[in-house]
Enzyme design. Structure first.
Site, PDB file in Angstrom:
ATOM      1  N   ARG A   1       3.823   9.484  -8.747  1.00  5.65           N
ATOM      2  CA  ARG A   1       3.248  10.594  -9.825  1.00  5.65           C
ATOM      3  C   ARG A   1       3.795  11.745  -9.589  1.00  5.65           C
ATOM      4  O   ARG A   1       4.895  12.728 -10.542  1.00  5.65           O
ATOM      5  CB  ARG A   1       2.129  11.243 -10.619  1.00  5.65           C
ATOM      6  CG  ARG A   1       0.819  11.845  -9.009  1.00  5.65           C
ATOM      7  CD  ARG A   1      -0.403  11.846  -9.886  1.00  5.65           C
ATOM      8  NE  ARG A   1      -1.453  11.360 -10.336  1.00  5.65           N
ATOM      9  CZ  ARG A   1      -1.948  10.642 -11.288  1.00  5.65           C
ATOM     10  NH1 ARG A   1      -2.380  11.968 -11.763  1.00  5.65           N
ATOM     11  NH2 ARG A   1      -2.543   9.786 -11.949  1.00  5.65           N
ATOM     12  N   THR A   2       3.864  12.506  -8.245  1.00  6.44           N
ATOM     13  CA  THR A   2       4.884  13.806  -7.679  1.00  6.44           C
ATOM     14  C   THR A   2       6.600  13.046  -7.597  1.00  6.44           C
ATOM     15  O   THR A   2       6.721  14.127  -8.822  1.00  6.44           O
ATOM     16  CB  THR A   2       4.307  13.911  -6.346  1.00  6.44           C
ATOM     17  OG1 THR A   2       2.765  14.299  -6.694  1.00  6.44           O
ATOM     18  CG2 THR A   2       5.292  14.993  -5.714  1.00  6.44           C
TER      19      THR A   2
ATOM     20  N   LYS B   1      15.144   0.454   9.521  1.00  2.77           N
ATOM     21  CA  LYS B   1      15.156   0.129  10.828  1.00  2.77           C
ATOM     22  C   LYS B   1      15.338   1.274  11.421  1.00  2.77           C
ATOM     23  O   LYS B   1      16.120   0.753  12.602  1.00  2.77           O
ATOM     24  CB  LYS B   1      16.778  -0.269  10.159  1.00  2.77           C
ATOM     25  CG  LYS B   1      17.298  -0.860   9.125  1.00  2.77           C
ATOM     26  CD  LYS B   1      18.452  -0.979   8.943  1.00  2.77           C
ATOM     27  CE  LYS B   1      18.571  -1.992   7.144  1.00  2.77           C
ATOM     28  NZ  LYS B   1      19.961  -1.733   7.098  1.00  2.77           N
TER      29      LYS B   1
ATOM     30  N   ARG C   1       8.701  14.253   1.391  1.00  2.59           N
ATOM     31  CA  ARG C   1       7.072  13.722   0.871  1.00  2.59           C
ATOM     32  C   ARG C   1       6.515  13.007   1.928  1.00  2.59           C
ATOM     33  O   ARG C   1       7.886  12.213   2.889  1.00  2.59           O
ATOM     34  CB  ARG C   1       6.681  13.234   0.025  1.00  2.59           C
ATOM     35  CG  ARG C   1       5.100  12.460   0.565  1.00  2.59           C
ATOM     36  CD  ARG C   1       4.473  12.284  -0.731  1.00  2.59           C
ATOM     37  NE  ARG C   1       3.172  13.624  -1.283  1.00  2.59           N
ATOM     38  CZ  ARG C   1       3.025  13.007  -2.267  1.00  2.59           C
ATOM     39  NH1 ARG C   1       1.830  11.708  -2.017  1.00  2.59           N
ATOM     40  NH2 ARG C   1       2.344  14.152  -3.089  1.00  2.59           N
TER      41      ARG C   1
ATOM     42  N   HIS D   1       0.553  21.465   0.079  1.00  3.50           N
ATOM     43  CA  HIS D   1       1.343  20.340  -1.465  1.00  3.50           C
ATOM     44  C   HIS D   1       1.402  21.851  -2.528  1.00  3.50           C
ATOM     45  O   HIS D   1       0.585  21.898  -3.577  1.00  3.50           O
ATOM     46  CB  HIS D   1       0.643  19.040  -2.208  1.00  3.50           C
ATOM     47  CG  HIS D   1       0.847  18.204  -3.110  1.00  3.50           C
ATOM     48  ND1 HIS D   1       2.414  18.731  -3.752  1.00  3.50           N
ATOM     49  CD2 HIS D   1       0.800  17.395  -3.427  1.00  3.50           C
ATOM     50  CE1 HIS D   1       1.926  17.876  -4.213  1.00  3.50           C
ATOM     51  NE2 HIS D   1       1.175  16.690  -4.140  1.00  3.50           N
TER      52      HIS D   1
END
Lengths: 331, 203
Positions: free
Chosen positions: A54-55, A82, A104, A134
């Site tokens: 959702r974010t 990697k 994030r 947040h």
């Protein structure tokens, strides 16, 4: 305001400006044509080291509605798997000309490192870092509260108003919650009184200096403090097992003591709104009755998230570069 | 938006003086402004053969009170006109072409009259017409809101120096200026007094 890293960095006026701008953005989203040309030619990179639907979709929608180009970069299946470092990823994005990086990251402070290291010239927006902050979630929560609870429940014009005098209860896993931390800082700045409610095991050590009250008893808070808004935090079922930390003995016990059920709903004040940052565990921290009641604004929080993120992108990107401050042009 | 020197072609505009500069000359007083608005109201009715389908969209900050004043005058002439249903506000901040050259601008409100703008005669109302870039942005904004039958432009002051092929339909006063000068419109609703001032620049 060059970056949006933490709600603790925001002054009252900056926070109110973001909310007012979000209100104008929300008004444009009621039109038939929702796209605005404001950030045409700008590039926004969504840099997601953690799973998030959702974010990321909310930021992507916000950037696209402002006509910015969006590049999605998730750690899974990319150079990060990697073994590429944050620094090298950031330098790559900088070489591609990112004007803003929405990040994030599971490590608290990663957005701050990105913003202050000089690896990228663009604005950095924190979309959730570890158990730290947040900020856009807290801003959309504040926006939702202002819409419903300030100015005769949204009848009067709320532009320029803060949340002075509102009482907000935040219930659940505060220990692991960046949403709770961001909300405590922002709501305090905006003048609201916050009470955190959680079992002692789910409260962080060193919570005393936080600008809020703390309680272990949800029933007492609902009855005595009569909150205007109650925010239920997501509780992960894994946390009750020994492997997850053993923070509470059983899901049923948590629900009995800290879940929002029909009985506690009935004892909330008539005007109180029910919030949840999602995704919900129906039957654990919130009952279906509470989640589907007309006082729940959980779906509206999602819609408001787009408007708030549009406002944040507008305020960070639609200005002189670099080094401008948040101030109105004298025109 | 009073002076409107928002032309990206001139990034080195002089710092704007605060308050009333000592060199300010008043070009229009309250009576002249009132007369000009009355004349524009009559011209609007004449050109459009009445007030049917008419919508006045003021561009904030000072276009909006001007649109309200024009609507009041239209209602005086045409009894059928409801001034409240005629006026809207059109914020153009997010459509500007110079957002990157200025500090963040606060976004104003866009409010359309109840009937919308589709198929109607829209008169854009602004205080000063200068480079024409504000009006270009307003035309873009209108495009996203609906499809008017006709768009016309009313400005209290036309100071020249157009940078785009845009011309006004109704002008309160043509004011020949040099680009170094600054034209300011003051209105009772926003500034406590009615006046049009020119300051700066040697003539």
């Amino acid at each position: 305001m060059k970056h949006l890293l933490s709600t603790a960095d925001l002054s009252r006026d900056e926070a109110v400006l973001i909310l007012d701008t979000a209100a104008q953005m929300a008004a444009t989203q009621e039109r038939a044509i929702k796209k605005l040309p404001t950030l045409r030619g700008r590039t926004v990179v969504n840099l997601f080291y953690e799973d998030s639907t959702r974010t990321r979709i909310s930021f992507e929608t916000a950037a696209k509605r402002l006509s910015a180009d969006v590049i999605n970069f998730s750690a899974k299946g990319s150079s990060v798997s990697k073994g590429e470092s944050l620094k090298d990823t950031a330098l790559t994005l900088q070489a591609m000309g990112a004007d803003a990086v929405v990040i994030r990251h599971p490590a608290s402070g990663a957005p701050h490192t990105l913003a202050t290291s000089g690896w990228t010239q663009g604005a950095v927006l924190n979309a959730g870092d570890g158990t730290h902050q947040h900020p856009t979630q807290a801003l959309l929560d504040a926006y939702t509260m202002r819409r419903h609870l300030v100015g005769e429940s949204g009848i009067a014009d709320v532009a320029g108003r803060d949340l002075a005098g509102l009482r907000v209860a935040i219930v659940g896993d505060v220990l692991h919650s960046r949403v709770a931390r961001s909300n405590v800082d922002l709501l305090h700045t905006l003048g609201a009184e916050v009470t955190l409610v959680a079992p002692p095991t789910l409260l962080p050590v060193g919570i005393a200096p936080w600008p809020c009250r703390v309680s272990y008893d949800l029933d007492a808070v609902v009855t005595d403090e009569r909150p205007d808004a109650i925010m239920m935090l997501r509780v992960q079922r894994e946390r009750m097992s020994n492997a997850g930390g053993g923070f509470f003995p059983s899901a049923v016990e948590y629900t009995r003591r800290y879940g929002l059920d029909a009985r506690r709903m009935a004892r909330l004040p008539e005007h109180a709104i029910v919030m949840h940052p999602g995704p919900m565990n129906r039957g654990l921290e919130i009952s279906a009755t509470a989640a589907d009641s007309p006082r729940a604004v959980i779906v509206e929080q999602v819609a408001n998230g787009v408007a708030v993120r549009m406002a944040a992108l507008y305020l960070l990107l639609a200005q002189e570069t670099p080094g401008s401050t948040l101030q109105e042009d004298a025109r | 938006m009073s002076s409107g020197p928002a032309a990206p072609a001139q990034p080195s505009e002089p710092p704007e003086p605060t308050g009333s500069a000592p060199t300010a000359t008043e070009v229009l007083g309250p009576h002249e402004i009132a007369r000009a608005l009355t004349r524009i109201a009559h011209e609007i009715l004449e050109r459009n053969k009445g007030a049917a389908d008419l919508v006045l969209l003021g561009i904030p900050t000072r276009g909006l009170p001007l649109a309200h004043r024009l609507a009041a005058r239209l209602a005086e002439v045409e009894a059928t006109v409801d001034p409240a249903a005629l006026v809207g506000s059109l914020d153009i901040t997010m459509y500007r072409d110079d957002l990157r050259h200025h500090p963040t601008r606060t976004i104003g409100a866009t409010v359309l009259p109840p009937g919308g703008i589709d198929g109607r005669v829209v008169v854009l109302v602004d205080d000063v017409l200068f480079s024409g870039r504000t009006i270009r942005a307003a035309l873009d904004a209108l495009n996203d809101l609906g499809r008017p039958r006709v768009v016309q432009l009313a400005a209290l002051v036309d100071r020249g120096h157009r940078e785009l092929p845009i011309r006004p339909d109704y002008v309160g006063k043509n004011l020949p200026t040099s680009t170094a000068e600054r034209v300011r419109v003051l209105l009772t609703e926003t500034d406590g007094a009615d006046a049009v001032l020119i300051d700066g620049g040697a003539r």
